[in-house]
Design a protein around this motif. Sequence first.
Motif, PDB file in Angstrom:
ATOM      1  N   ASP A  84       0.833  -1.200   0.000  1.00 33.00           N
ATOM      2  CA  ASP A  84       0.000   0.000   0.000  1.00 33.00           C
ATOM      3  C   ASP A  84       0.871   1.254   0.000  1.00 33.00           C
ATOM      4  OD1 ASP A  84      -2.210  -1.590   0.048  1.00 33.00           O
ATOM      5  OD2 ASP A  84      -2.599  -1.366   2.197  1.00 33.00           O
ATOM      6  N   ARG A  85       1.916   1.209   0.773  1.00 32.73           N
ATOM      7  CA  ARG A  85       2.798   2.365   0.885  1.00 32.73           C
ATOM      8  C   ARG A  85       3.489   2.649  -0.446  1.00 32.73           C
ATOM      9  NH1 ARG A  85       5.739   4.297   5.601  1.00 32.73           N
ATOM     10  NH2 ARG A  85       7.456   5.632   4.968  1.00 32.73           N
ATOM     11  N   ALA A  86       3.978   1.591  -1.079  1.00 35.94           N
ATOM     12  CA  ALA A  86       4.663   1.755  -2.359  1.00 35.94           C
ATOM     13  C   ALA A  86       3.721   2.364  -3.392  1.00 35.94           C
ATOM     14  CB  ALA A  86       5.197   0.410  -2.844  1.00 35.94           C
ATOM     15  N   GLU A  87       2.478   1.937  -3.378  1.00 35.61           N
ATOM     16  CA  GLU A  87       1.501   2.472  -4.319  1.00 35.61           C
ATOM     17  C   GLU A  87       1.263   3.955  -4.062  1.00 35.61           C
ATOM     18  OE1 GLU A  87      -3.074   1.511  -5.854  1.00 35.61           O
ATOM     19  OE2 GLU A  87      -2.104   0.223  -4.368  1.00 35.61           O
ATOM     20  N   LEU A  88       1.163   4.322  -2.789  1.00 32.85           N
ATOM     21  CA  LEU A  88       0.948   5.716  -2.435  1.00 32.85           C
ATOM     22  C   LEU A  88       2.155   6.567  -2.814  1.00 32.85           C
ATOM     23  CD1 LEU A  88      -0.445   8.104  -1.062  1.00 32.85           C
ATOM     24  CD2 LEU A  88       0.399   7.244   1.133  1.00 32.85           C
ATOM     25  N   VAL A  89       3.355   6.072  -2.521  1.00 29.26           N
ATOM     26  CA  VAL A  89       4.568   6.813  -2.846  1.00 29.26           C
ATOM     27  C   VAL A  89       4.668   7.043  -4.348  1.00 29.26           C
ATOM     28  CG1 VAL A  89       7.094   6.724  -2.845  1.00 29.26           C
ATOM     29  CG2 VAL A  89       5.830   6.074  -0.794  1.00 29.26           C
ATOM     30  N   ASP A  90       4.366   6.008  -5.128  1.00 28.90           N
ATOM     31  CA  ASP A  90       4.388   6.156  -6.591  1.00 28.90           C
ATOM     32  C   ASP A  90       3.402   7.228  -7.034  1.00 28.90           C
ATOM     33  OD1 ASP A  90       6.315   4.239  -6.879  1.00 28.90           O
ATOM     34  OD2 ASP A  90       4.933   2.616  -7.387  1.00 28.90           O
ATOM     35  N   ALA A  91       2.206   7.207  -6.430  1.00 28.19           N
ATOM     36  CA  ALA A  91       1.178   8.189  -6.799  1.00 28.19           C
ATOM     37  C   ALA A  91       1.603   9.592  -6.404  1.00 28.19           C
ATOM     38  CB  ALA A  91      -0.145   7.833  -6.119  1.00 28.19           C
ATOM     39  N   MET A  92       2.247   9.718  -5.230  1.00 25.50           N
ATOM     40  CA  MET A  92       2.677  11.029  -4.768  1.00 25.50           C
ATOM     41  C   MET A  92       3.751  11.603  -5.686  1.00 25.50           C
ATOM     42  SD  MET A  92       4.340  12.225  -1.137  1.00 25.50           S
ATOM     43  CE  MET A  92       5.993  11.773  -1.638  1.00 25.50           C
ATOM     44  N   HIS A  93       4.744  10.785  -6.025  1.00 27.76           N
ATOM     45  CA  HIS A  93       5.804  11.269  -6.899  1.00 27.76           C
ATOM     46  C   HIS A  93       5.273  11.585  -8.294  1.00 27.76           C
ATOM     47  CE1 HIS A  93       9.109  10.972  -4.156  1.00 27.76           C
ATOM     48  NE2 HIS A  93       8.877   9.696  -3.898  1.00 27.76           N
ATOM     49  N   ASP A  94       4.329  10.777  -8.761  1.00 25.56           N
ATOM     50  CA  ASP A  94       3.732  11.043 -10.065  1.00 25.56           C
ATOM     51  C   ASP A  94       2.987  12.376 -10.038  1.00 25.56           C
ATOM     52  OD1 ASP A  94       2.942  10.058 -12.806  1.00 25.56           O
ATOM     53  OD2 ASP A  94       0.953  10.293 -11.918  1.00 25.56           O
ATOM     54  N   ALA A  95       2.258  12.628  -8.946  1.00 29.67           N
ATOM     55  CA  ALA A  95       1.502  13.876  -8.812  1.00 29.67           C
ATOM     56  C   ALA A  95       2.446  15.069  -8.729  1.00 29.67           C
ATOM     57  CB  ALA A  95       0.601  13.816  -7.584  1.00 29.67           C
ATOM     58  N   ILE A  96       3.520  14.937  -7.967  1.00 33.20           N
ATOM     59  CA  ILE A  96       4.482  16.027  -7.837  1.00 33.20           C
ATOM     60  C   ILE A  96       5.126  16.322  -9.195  1.00 33.20           C
ATOM     61  CG2 ILE A  96       6.737  16.667  -6.871  1.00 33.20           C
ATOM     62  CD1 ILE A  96       5.915  15.231  -4.303  1.00 33.20           C
ATOM     63  N   ARG A  97       5.480  15.265  -9.902  1.00 35.23           N
ATOM     64  CA  ARG A  97       6.176  15.411 -11.179  1.00 35.23           C
ATOM     65  C   ARG A  97       5.285  16.002 -12.277  1.00 35.23           C
ATOM     66  NH1 ARG A  97       8.321  10.849 -10.761  1.00 35.23           N
ATOM     67  NH2 ARG A  97       6.643   9.707 -11.775  1.00 35.23           N
ATOM     68  N   ASN A  98       4.010  15.607 -12.271  1.00 35.58           N
ATOM     69  CA  ASN A  98       3.131  15.974 -13.382  1.00 35.58           C
ATOM     70  C   ASN A  98       2.122  17.079 -13.088  1.00 35.58           C
ATOM     71  OD1 ASN A  98       4.092  13.943 -15.309  1.00 35.58           O
ATOM     72  ND2 ASN A  98       3.203  12.458 -13.894  1.00 35.58           N
ATOM     73  N   ASP A  99       1.805  17.292 -11.810  1.00 36.38           N
ATOM     74  CA  ASP A  99       0.725  18.236 -11.486  1.00 36.38           C
ATOM     75  C   ASP A  99       1.201  19.523 -10.813  1.00 36.38           C
ATOM     76  OD1 ASP A  99      -0.990  16.339 -12.519  1.00 36.38           O
ATOM     77  OD2 ASP A  99      -1.422  15.446 -10.563  1.00 36.38           O
ATOM     78  N   LEU A 100       2.465  19.583 -10.455  1.00 30.98           N
ATOM     79  CA  LEU A 100       2.997  20.789  -9.823  1.00 30.98           C
ATOM     80  C   LEU A 100       3.933  21.512 -10.797  1.00 30.98           C
ATOM     81  CD1 LEU A 100       3.947  19.582  -6.214  1.00 30.98           C
ATOM     82  CD2 LEU A 100       1.739  20.390  -7.060  1.00 30.98           C
ATOM     83  N   THR A 101       4.008  22.817 -10.636  1.00 35.77           N
ATOM     84  CA  THR A 101       4.965  23.574 -11.435  1.00 35.77           C
ATOM     85  C   THR A 101       6.373  23.235 -10.962  1.00 35.77           C
ATOM     86  OG1 THR A 101       5.047  25.471  -9.938  1.00 35.77           O
ATOM     87  CG2 THR A 101       3.285  25.462 -11.608  1.00 35.77           C
ATOM     88  N   ALA A 102       7.371  23.576 -11.771  1.00 42.90           N
ATOM     89  CA  ALA A 102       8.761  23.295 -11.408  1.00 42.90           C
ATOM     90  C   ALA A 102       9.127  23.980 -10.096  1.00 42.90           C
ATOM     91  CB  ALA A 102       9.692  23.749 -12.533  1.00 42.90           C
ATOM     92  N   LYS A 103       8.650  25.216  -9.920  1.00 41.68           N
ATOM     93  CA  LYS A 103       8.946  25.949  -8.685  1.00 41.68           C
ATOM     94  C   LYS A 103       8.264  25.301  -7.487  1.00 41.68           C
ATOM     95  CE  LYS A 103      11.133  29.554  -7.087  1.00 41.68           C
ATOM     96  NZ  LYS A 103      12.588  29.676  -7.263  1.00 41.68           N
ATOM     97  N   GLN A 104       7.013  24.864  -7.666  1.00 41.62           N
ATOM     98  CA  GLN A 104       6.311  24.190  -6.583  1.00 41.62           C
ATOM     99  C   GLN A 104       7.011  22.894  -6.217  1.00 41.62           C
ATOM    100  OE1 GLN A 104       2.372  23.947  -8.302  1.00 41.62           O
ATOM    101  NE2 GLN A 104       1.596  25.589  -7.002  1.00 41.62           N
ATOM    102  N   GLN A 105       7.476  22.156  -7.214  1.00 46.72           N
ATOM    103  CA  GLN A 105       8.206  20.914  -6.949  1.00 46.72           C
ATOM    104  C   GLN A 105       9.450  21.195  -6.109  1.00 46.72           C
ATOM    105  OE1 GLN A 105       9.061  18.486 -10.442  1.00 46.72           O
ATOM    106  NE2 GLN A 105       7.266  19.332 -11.480  1.00 46.72           N
ATOM    107  N   GLU A 106      10.188  22.209  -6.494  1.00 46.58           N
ATOM    108  CA  GLU A 106      11.432  22.527  -5.809  1.00 46.58           C
ATOM    109  C   GLU A 106      11.204  22.863  -4.344  1.00 46.58           C
ATOM    110  OE1 GLU A 106      15.303  25.278  -6.735  1.00 46.58           O
ATOM    111  OE2 GLU A 106      13.334  26.248  -6.879  1.00 46.58           O
ATOM    112  N   VAL A 107      10.276  23.782  -4.075  1.00 45.45           N
ATOM    113  CA  VAL A 107      10.098  24.233  -2.696  1.00 45.45           C
ATOM    114  C   VAL A 107       9.394  23.173  -1.846  1.00 45.45           C
ATOM    115  CG1 VAL A 107      10.120  26.662  -3.343  1.00 45.45           C
ATOM    116  CG2 VAL A 107       7.935  25.459  -3.212  1.00 45.45           C
ATOM    117  N   LEU A 108       8.452  22.428  -2.436  1.00 43.53           N
ATOM    118  CA  LEU A 108       7.750  21.412  -1.645  1.00 43.53           C
ATOM    119  C   LEU A 108       8.688  20.272  -1.268  1.00 43.53           C
ATOM    120  CD1 LEU A 108       5.127  20.436  -0.375  1.00 43.53           C
ATOM    121  CD2 LEU A 108       4.578  19.284  -2.528  1.00 43.53           C
ATOM    122  N   LEU A 109       9.498  19.802  -2.205  1.00 40.96           N
ATOM    123  CA  LEU A 109      10.432  18.725  -1.898  1.00 40.96           C
ATOM    124  C   LEU A 109      11.472  19.182  -0.884  1.00 40.96           C
ATOM    125  CD1 LEU A 109      10.944  17.114  -5.416  1.00 40.96           C
ATOM    126  CD2 LEU A 109       9.766  16.125  -3.450  1.00 40.96           C
TER     127      LEU A 109
END
Length: 201
Positions: free
Chosen positions: A124-149
Amino acid sequence: MKLANQQWIARLREEGPQCDAALAELRQLLLRRLQNTFRARPDLTGNFAEDMAQEALLKILKSLDTFEGRSQFTTWATTIAIRTAYSELRKRQWKDVSLEQVVADAGSLEPTSEDQALPEFESDRAELVDAMHDAIRNDLTAKQQEVLLAELAGVPLEEIARRTDSNRNAIYKLTHDARKRLKRSLEERGFSAEDWQAART
């Protein structure tokens, strides 16, 4: 003799010997309390504590009008001093670490040793982590990715702001918007905010 709250305020607002004496007394009090707070770290009880006591005094003098009397003045002043010290330690922690490296290393949600004994949790955790990284990579702007990570990695907002030539309020808004978008993206993928929090604890 212990000074009452209003006596502290009055003396610190005066000019001349009364103010100088109050500052010296308060500085010694803050220094002792800082040294006590960091007694397990001898490297922080010397010059570091001296510098933080002095910096805290400047902040206290600028903030006298905000003291509401809900606690002892010395307790309020000590809180400012300790927060000042911890803020400086956080800055030092990230001083020689590039933001790019922090972002590159961030977001790793490896299971703890206890979690690894639970295959169903790990899946379950692996599935969530994959979804989170996919969302960060595809749904956030580059600046949002940088500051959130960077924030998820533990970098203080003040340090992110300094590294990006911005200010704390702007970074706060950027991470707030990024979290809202990430939450919405995870929900669209069938995960709740609680799932994400559980994965990080």
